[in-house]
Design a protein around this motif. Structure first.
Motif, PDB file in Angstrom:
ATOM      1  N   THR A   1      41.129  34.757  42.305  1.00  0.00           N
ATOM      2  CA  THR A   1      41.013  36.089  42.208  1.00  0.00           C
ATOM      3  C   THR A   1      40.753  36.962  43.560  1.00  0.00           C
ATOM      4  OG1 THR A   1      38.693  35.215  41.855  1.00  0.00           O
ATOM      5  CG2 THR A   1      39.882  35.701  39.804  1.00  0.00           C
TER       6      THR A   1
ATOM      7  N   THR B   1      44.706  37.505  41.285  1.00  0.00           N
ATOM      8  CA  THR B   1      44.557  38.766  40.280  1.00  0.00           C
ATOM      9  C   THR B   1      42.952  39.473  40.899  1.00  0.00           C
ATOM     10  OG1 THR B   1      45.037  37.530  38.551  1.00  0.00           O
ATOM     11  CG2 THR B   1      44.102  39.446  38.111  1.00  0.00           C
TER      12      THR B   1
ATOM     13  N   ILE C   1      39.959  41.321  40.590  1.00  0.00           N
ATOM     14  CA  ILE C   1      38.800  41.462  39.524  1.00  0.00           C
ATOM     15  C   ILE C   1      37.603  42.345  40.057  1.00  0.00           C
ATOM     16  CG2 ILE C   1      39.608  39.416  38.360  1.00  0.00           C
ATOM     17  CD1 ILE C   1      36.919  38.237  39.458  1.00  0.00           C
TER      18      ILE C   1
END
Length: 151
Positions: free
Chosen positions: A84, A110, A112
């Motif tokens: 992340t 990703t 986040i």
């Protein structure tokens, strides 16, 4: 004597073939893991990922362990063992390929969380993502290239 030799021989043959099968299977798994790095599975059909260049030569750092378990700006709990990242402007859930130009290692993360809030830094990576692409493990920052993953 013959009663002992036959089962021992069968056991030896079984162990020999089982171990060779396991090593072949492990080698295939390692090969598959490398080829799947740039693919995304949707409905069990591998799809080749496409990348849109975002920024080059940006400053990246990684989260400290003390943030483990805390809630992020997106509401998810942060885990340093996942792939992340935190970015100031990109929407939550955006997949980004982060590439270290020194050794050409890359990782898809990703977004986040929001951050980093230090001047000059563009992205904060989880420790796992950072260590996968870092060339010098002793430093807490590297220059990377960012590409947005297009589906």
């Amino acid at each position: 004597m013959k009663k002992i030799i036959a089962p021992t021989l069968l056991l030896f043959i079984f162990v020999f073939f089982a171990s060779s099968f396991t090593s072949e299977r492990m080698a295939l798994h390692a090969k598959a893991k490398k080829t799947v790095q740039d693919t995304l599975k949707t409905d069990s059909i591998p799809v080749r990922l496409k990348y849109k260049p975002y920024k080059k030569a940006v400053h990246a750092s990684y989260y400290h362990d003390r943030f483990n378990g805390r809630k992020t700006a997106s509401g998810k709990r942060f885990d340093n063992s996942k792939l992340t990242a935190a970015h100031k402007k990109l929407p939550f859930g955006t997949a980004i390929r982060v590439t270290n130009p020194v050794n050409n290692k890359s990782v898809v993360v990703t977004v986040i969380d929001r951050g980093p809030f230090t001047r000059g830094r563009e992205i904060d990576l989880s420790k796992k993502a950072f260590m996968e692409i870092a060339h010098a493990k002793g430093r807490g920052f590297i220059n990377v290239n960012l590409e947005i993953v297009k589906e």
